[in-house]
Motif scaffolding. Structure first.
Motif, PDB file in Angstrom:
ATOM      1  N   GLY A  38      -2.523 -17.921  25.772  1.00 51.68           N
ATOM      2  CA  GLY A  38      -1.761 -18.893  25.597  1.00 51.68           C
ATOM      3  C   GLY A  38      -2.258 -20.283  24.826  1.00 51.68           C
ATOM      4  N   PHE A  39      -3.309 -19.891  24.134  1.00 49.52           N
ATOM      5  CA  PHE A  39      -4.097 -21.158  23.273  1.00 49.52           C
ATOM      6  C   PHE A  39      -3.417 -21.209  21.940  1.00 49.52           C
ATOM      7  N   ILE A  40      -3.463 -19.770  21.341  1.00 48.24           N
ATOM      8  CA  ILE A  40      -2.939 -19.830  20.061  1.00 48.24           C
ATOM      9  C   ILE A  40      -1.224 -19.612  20.383  1.00 48.24           C
ATOM     10  N   ASP A  41      -0.337 -20.533  19.567  1.00 52.32           N
ATOM     11  CA  ASP A  41       0.985 -20.420  19.656  1.00 52.32           C
ATOM     12  C   ASP A  41       1.383 -19.124  18.723  1.00 52.32           C
ATOM     13  N   ARG A  42       0.960 -19.010  17.694  1.00 58.06           N
ATOM     14  CA  ARG A  42       1.597 -17.937  16.735  1.00 58.06           C
ATOM     15  C   ARG A  42       0.300 -17.476  16.009  1.00 58.06           C
ATOM     16  N   ILE A  43       0.390 -15.998  15.665  1.00 55.23           N
ATOM     17  CA  ILE A  43      -0.533 -15.495  14.906  1.00 55.23           C
ATOM     18  C   ILE A  43       0.539 -15.473  13.510  1.00 55.23           C
ATOM     19  N   THR A  44      -0.263 -15.758  12.387  1.00 57.29           N
ATOM     20  CA  THR A  44       0.511 -15.825  11.188  1.00 57.29           C
ATOM     21  C   THR A  44      -0.245 -14.801  10.156  1.00 57.29           C
ATOM     22  N   THR A  45       0.312 -14.888   8.851  1.00 63.84           N
ATOM     23  CA  THR A  45      -0.500 -14.028   7.709  1.00 63.84           C
ATOM     24  C   THR A  45      -1.142 -14.931   6.938  1.00 63.84           C
ATOM     25  N   GLY A  46      -1.257 -15.981   7.081  1.00 66.95           N
ATOM     26  CA  GLY A  46      -2.063 -16.821   6.022  1.00 66.95           C
ATOM     27  C   GLY A  46      -0.852 -17.841   5.339  1.00 66.95           C
ATOM     28  N   ALA A  47      -1.317 -18.766   4.548  1.00 68.02           N
ATOM     29  CA  ALA A  47      -0.349 -19.503   3.587  1.00 68.02           C
ATOM     30  C   ALA A  47       0.371 -18.818   2.550  1.00 68.02           C
ATOM     31  N   SER A  48       1.438 -18.828   2.413  1.00 65.56           N
ATOM     32  CA  SER A  48       2.351 -18.536   1.346  1.00 65.56           C
ATOM     33  C   SER A  48       1.555 -18.832   0.202  1.00 65.56           C
ATOM     34  N   LEU A  49       1.959 -18.218  -1.005  1.00 67.45           N
ATOM     35  CA  LEU A  49       1.824 -18.429  -2.399  1.00 67.45           C
ATOM     36  C   LEU A  49       1.987 -19.747  -2.799  1.00 67.45           C
ATOM     37  N   ALA A  50       3.136 -20.227  -2.168  1.00 63.92           N
ATOM     38  CA  ALA A  50       3.719 -21.518  -2.796  1.00 63.92           C
ATOM     39  C   ALA A  50       3.014 -22.285  -2.068  1.00 63.92           C
ATOM     40  N   ILE A  51       2.449 -22.308  -0.872  1.00 64.37           N
ATOM     41  CA  ILE A  51       1.519 -23.430  -0.111  1.00 64.37           C
ATOM     42  C   ILE A  51       0.321 -23.627  -0.856  1.00 64.37           C
ATOM     43  N   ARG A  52      -0.169 -22.455  -1.521  1.00 69.46           N
ATOM     44  CA  ARG A  52      -1.493 -22.546  -2.225  1.00 69.46           C
ATOM     45  C   ARG A  52      -1.636 -22.963  -3.390  1.00 69.46           C
ATOM     46  N   VAL A  53      -0.220 -22.856  -4.156  1.00 75.99           N
ATOM     47  CA  VAL A  53       0.130 -23.573  -5.359  1.00 75.99           C
ATOM     48  C   VAL A  53       0.055 -25.120  -5.241  1.00 75.99           C
ATOM     49  N   ALA A  54       0.912 -25.341  -4.064  1.00 76.76           N
ATOM     50  CA  ALA A  54       1.032 -26.797  -4.041  1.00 76.76           C
ATOM     51  C   ALA A  54      -0.353 -27.657  -3.868  1.00 76.76           C
ATOM     52  N   LYS A  55      -1.104 -26.874  -2.818  1.00 77.28           N
ATOM     53  CA  LYS A  55      -2.481 -27.379  -2.587  1.00 77.28           C
ATOM     54  C   LYS A  55      -3.174 -27.608  -4.022  1.00 77.28           C
ATOM     55  N   ASP A  56      -3.207 -26.379  -4.742  1.00 72.40           N
ATOM     56  CA  ASP A  56      -3.881 -26.313  -5.909  1.00 72.40           C
ATOM     57  C   ASP A  56      -3.400 -27.274  -6.896  1.00 72.40           C
ATOM     58  N   SER A  57      -1.969 -27.726  -7.262  1.00 70.99           N
ATOM     59  CA  SER A  57      -1.682 -28.831  -7.831  1.00 70.99           C
ATOM     60  C   SER A  57      -2.210 -30.118  -7.395  1.00 70.99           C
ATOM     61  N   ILE A  58      -2.216 -30.478  -6.059  1.00 66.65           N
ATOM     62  CA  ILE A  58      -2.658 -31.659  -5.328  1.00 66.65           C
ATOM     63  C   ILE A  58      -4.248 -31.941  -5.861  1.00 66.65           C
ATOM     64  N   ASP A  59      -5.025 -30.753  -5.555  1.00 68.87           N
ATOM     65  CA  ASP A  59      -6.374 -30.824  -5.913  1.00 68.87           C
ATOM     66  C   ASP A  59      -6.504 -31.007  -7.484  1.00 68.87           C
ATOM     67  N   THR A  60      -5.888 -30.367  -8.244  1.00 69.65           N
ATOM     68  CA  THR A  60      -6.032 -30.527  -9.753  1.00 69.65           C
ATOM     69  C   THR A  60      -5.643 -31.973 -10.169  1.00 69.65           C
ATOM     70  N   GLY A  61      -4.289 -32.262  -9.595  1.00 72.11           N
ATOM     71  CA  GLY A  61      -4.109 -33.659  -9.988  1.00 72.11           C
ATOM     72  C   GLY A  61      -4.984 -34.733  -9.700  1.00 72.11           C
ATOM     73  N   LEU A  62      -5.930 -34.616  -8.564  1.00 75.40           N
ATOM     74  CA  LEU A  62      -6.714 -35.594  -8.130  1.00 75.40           C
ATOM     75  C   LEU A  62      -7.789 -35.766  -9.418  1.00 75.40           C
ATOM     76  N   GLY A  63      -8.210 -34.919  -9.865  1.00 77.54           N
ATOM     77  CA  GLY A  63      -9.134 -34.862 -11.064  1.00 77.54           C
ATOM     78  C   GLY A  63      -8.744 -35.196 -12.462  1.00 77.54           C
ATOM     79  N   THR A  64      -7.297 -35.496 -12.465  1.00 81.39           N
ATOM     80  CA  THR A  64      -6.982 -35.980 -14.026  1.00 81.39           C
ATOM     81  C   THR A  64      -5.858 -37.118 -13.968  1.00 81.39           C
ATOM     82  N   ASP A  65      -5.588 -37.518 -15.288  1.00 78.43           N
ATOM     83  CA  ASP A  65      -4.648 -38.546 -15.236  1.00 78.43           C
ATOM     84  C   ASP A  65      -3.041 -37.933 -14.706  1.00 78.43           C
ATOM     85  N   GLN A  66      -2.146 -38.607 -14.338  1.00 76.78           N
ATOM     86  CA  GLN A  66      -0.894 -38.611 -13.661  1.00 76.78           C
ATOM     87  C   GLN A  66       0.021 -37.671 -14.650  1.00 76.78           C
TER      88      GLN A  66
END
Length: 155
Positions: A80-108
């Motif tokens: 009862g400690f873990i609510d759900r087992i998942t398969t990891g972040a989807s590709l869309a989530i990883r792309v969104a994170k990458d876009s944010i991280d990349t955007g932090l290091g460059t102009d808008q």
């Protein structure tokens, strides 16, 4: 606002205390949880143990804290400690994170161009065709309005 913790790989010590404080815990199947402080002869003072007791009961909390052994995500889910087992972040989530991280290091303007290219590339993937079956961004027990307000954190 509900706070959801995504556990991926190892979650121990302060990271586990943080997970305990969250409203929901999701985990990849291969993750391990651990309270190593018992093996090190030190004790936590941040309230993690008391929160654990309220989550899983005193008997299991004592076993986890006193034994100081690693627990599998599957075992933590059945306890009862873990609510759900998942398969990891989807590709869309990883792309969104990458876009944010990349955007932090460059102009808008460059960041927006990068985000647009990443979005177009994502449309050509199986993940996009299947609707991002990697991980749903909704917790089924929440209403639609609550679901949109969920804060996602990653340990």
């Amino acid at each position: 606002m509900p706070v959801v913790d995504e556990i991926d790989e190892h979650c121990l010590a302060a990271g586990l205390a943080f997970a305990i404080a969250c409203d929901f815990r999701l985990s990849t199947p291969e993750s391990k949880l651990d309270f190593p402080k018992s093996r090190l002869g030190i004790r936590s003072a941040n309230g993690g143990i008391q929160r654990l007791v309220s989550q899983v009961g005193s008997s299991l909390a004592k076993e986890l804290v006193m034994a100081g052994e690693r627990v599998s995500a599957r075992s933590a889910e059945s306890d009862g400690f873990i609510d759900r087992i998942t398969t990891g972040a989807s590709l869309a989530i990883r792309v969104a994170k990458d876009s944010i991280d990349t955007g932090l290091g460059t102009d808008q303007e460059t960041a927006i161009r990068y985000e647009h290219q990443a979005s177009r590339a994502l449309r050509e993937t199986r993940d996009h065709e299947q609707g991002g079956n990697g991980r749903s961004m909704r917790i089924e027990s929440l209403s639609d309005s609550e679901s949109e307000a969920v804060t996602w954190l990653s340990v």
